[in-house]
Design a protein around this motif. Sequence first.
Motif, short mmCIF file in Angstrom:
data_model
loop_
_atom_site.label_atom_id
_atom_site.label_comp_id
_atom_site.label_asym_id
_atom_site.label_seq_id
_atom_site.Cartn_x
_atom_site.Cartn_y
_atom_site.Cartn_z
N ARG A 381 64.80 -24.36 -12.25
CA ARG A 381 63.96 -24.51 -11.05
C ARG A 381 63.81 -23.18 -10.32
O ARG A 381 62.75 -22.88 -9.75
CB ARG A 381 64.57 -25.56 -10.12
CG ARG A 381 64.52 -26.97 -10.70
CD ARG A 381 65.10 -28.00 -9.74
NE ARG A 381 65.10 -29.32 -10.35
CZ ARG A 381 65.59 -30.42 -9.77
NH1 ARG A 381 66.10 -30.34 -8.55
NH2 ARG A 381 65.55 -31.57 -10.40
N CYS A 384 61.19 -21.16 -12.09
CA CYS A 384 59.85 -21.65 -11.76
C CYS A 384 59.44 -21.20 -10.36
O CYS A 384 58.28 -20.83 -10.13
CB CYS A 384 59.81 -23.17 -11.87
SG CYS A 384 59.97 -23.80 -13.56
N LEU A 443 64.59 -24.77 -3.38
CA LEU A 443 64.55 -25.46 -4.66
C LEU A 443 64.68 -26.96 -4.45
O LEU A 443 65.52 -27.41 -3.65
CB LEU A 443 65.67 -24.98 -5.59
CG LEU A 443 65.75 -23.47 -5.83
CD1 LEU A 443 66.90 -23.16 -6.77
CD2 LEU A 443 64.43 -22.95 -6.39
#
Length: 758
Positions: A381, A384, A443
Amino acid sequence: MAEAPAVPLPDHEDATTRHLVRVAGWAVMLLGFVIGLLLLRDEPVQPVRVALNFAAGCIGGTALLLARWRRWTLATHLLVWGVWVSVSLVAARNGGVNGPNLLNYPVIIVLAGWLLGVRATLTLVGLTALLFLGFIWADIQGLLKPVQVANRLAGAVYFAGILALTAAATLLSRRNYMSRVREAQQTAANLAASEASLRKLLRAVEQSPEAIVIIDLREDIEYVNEAFVRRTGYARDEVVGRSSADYSSNGLAPAQREGLRTTLARGDSWAGEQVNYRKDGQALIESVVVSPIRQPDGRVSHYVELKQDITERKRAADEIHRLVHFDSLTSLPNRSTLMERLHALRGRPGRVLSTQHALLLLDLDRFTTFNDARGSEMGDRLLCAVALRLSEILPPQDLLVRVAGDEFAVVLHGLGADASLAGRHALAFAEKLQTALLRPLRLEGDAQDAQLGASVGITLYPQTADDGAHDALRRAGTALHRAKQAGGGRAAFFEQGMGEAAEQRFRVERELRHAIGAGELRLHLQSQVDVSGQITGAEVLVRWQHPRDGLVAPGVFIPVAEESDLIVSLGEWVLARACALLAQPVFSERRLRLSVNLSARQFRQAGFVRQLQAVLAATGADPRLLTLEVTEGLVIDDFDDAVAKMRALAALGVDMSLDDFGTGYSSLAYLKRLPIQELKIDRSFVHEAPTNADDGVLVEGILSVARHFGLRVVAEGVETQAQADFLRQRAPDIVYQGYLFSRPEPDAQWLARLTQPA
């Protein structure tokens, strides 16, 4: 358009009819001339009857000549009508209905039926009936002369000829009939076979997995098979008779449709891809071939569309392209796309450089620590989120790539021809990237914000006309390595010296890989002594006896080995040789210890304890005389695994030493949980301990901790007597290691000196 029916040949042009014309012609000619000659023997001679028979013979001969000239129509008409007229004149002279010539008429009518067809035959029958009525009327009125018994031989010939002609006509007719029966049977068999083939073809077309559409010249649909119905969702009655443009090829753009029509107008087949639409509006990607259907005369009457559904194939191809060119986690372009872009920016080799571009390699600092602490899912995550953050500040014309792991790349396009200005622009953008990443990243599923710095390596590209993509990536990687070595959070430009250093490291790695298996490595030992000067053991050191460069210093090849997988192979070699050395009797007799440094990679291997156990068993070394040295950083990175392995080693009798103590975390909370037996004071503290109060206090603290936990202490780098006295006064049981007492020396030399008589 329907095919025009074939025009049949006239009846007199078939083989049987031609035979009949020839037979009748010969019969008439022979009968006419023979009877005429026989009549010349009569007394008195009847010139009219002779002339009429000769006339009939001439008619037969003329018909044969016309047949020879292939004038069949004229020959048949002359034969039938000429003979009929001749016979009628002879009959009128021979008593009409009472004469013998009436036998000719049935034969003539049969010939007319075969040779002239229905209409001419009916006309002939009608005229014959009228003639017979005339004969009857004339006979009633007494206008006809009575029948005269003529030459009996001529009569016999006449009757024989009539019988022969009748028999020939009958036999030919029968043969013709049987031939036609056989032809009819063959035609029926051919039709049945053709019908079976047509049914098979229809089933093949109907059951074909590919859609088939037949359209007429007006582009209206005449037929669709089941695959078309199933694939498009349209029923047959919805599309048959309708325009192909509305159903079969409803996705064609006007220009594409015009190109299709132009191709078909030339009589050629068209092939291409079409995106058409189902009844429910869903797109359907098809590979289509449109071909003309030609009639036997070459005319194009219809067109057939063969349509293969390639929707899934195209999706699979797009997915393969995505997997090849894009990262599956972040959806950013991947390394393959980066190499293609760099290759495209270089242009043709040898071309004069018109503008500079920049390649930036970005690596997240402390990502491994974050990944270990938060888990791989949170690590993904984070990657990303980083990709999204970097994309937000990336100029539209530039490229952002995920290279691998936590490494990203940015290609800045068109920075101008001035390398200095291009470099400043690239450096400014690198700082912009670092600033963006310093802002907290939220996140999903994690209450804590993530905040990581980044190191950036920069190179301009292309630097020469022959500069390649791999060269640029290598330069940027070298610059990134320098930035990380500087402590992280830095941006570094590639310099030529860095490239030379990288080439040197590559050469050392290649040659070291060979050296491990080629026996070029050597063990050196540096003695460890107690305060009385007695040797208590030694630390095992490795040296490289290069065949060209001589003895290579550890500082040259050890860092290279640590950056590659070679450190594991190197460590296994050292440990095996050290255990073999430890098996020498002098070690067990004098209870001398050997200390061996362990790299992080070697210690973290899952089977390390089993491997060491096997080496000890194979060499016969006493594990109680072996000390393995590990660093604080190695232990902290995976504390639980390190503790488990240390306990397993302690169970074997192997001692553990914490190397360079004081330079890392030095947490007492960690220290009390570690199953270690020794601390090593780093040389950096020992060097200034007698003269620097801060270093002196640190050394005293380390010695105090060691006494509290009951640990042996080895002081590294003892080079002066003052250093040795400082340590002895504070720890009488301390062990020295340094140049003051011994320099590293080859193992054989160390053993020889050890066994010399005092």
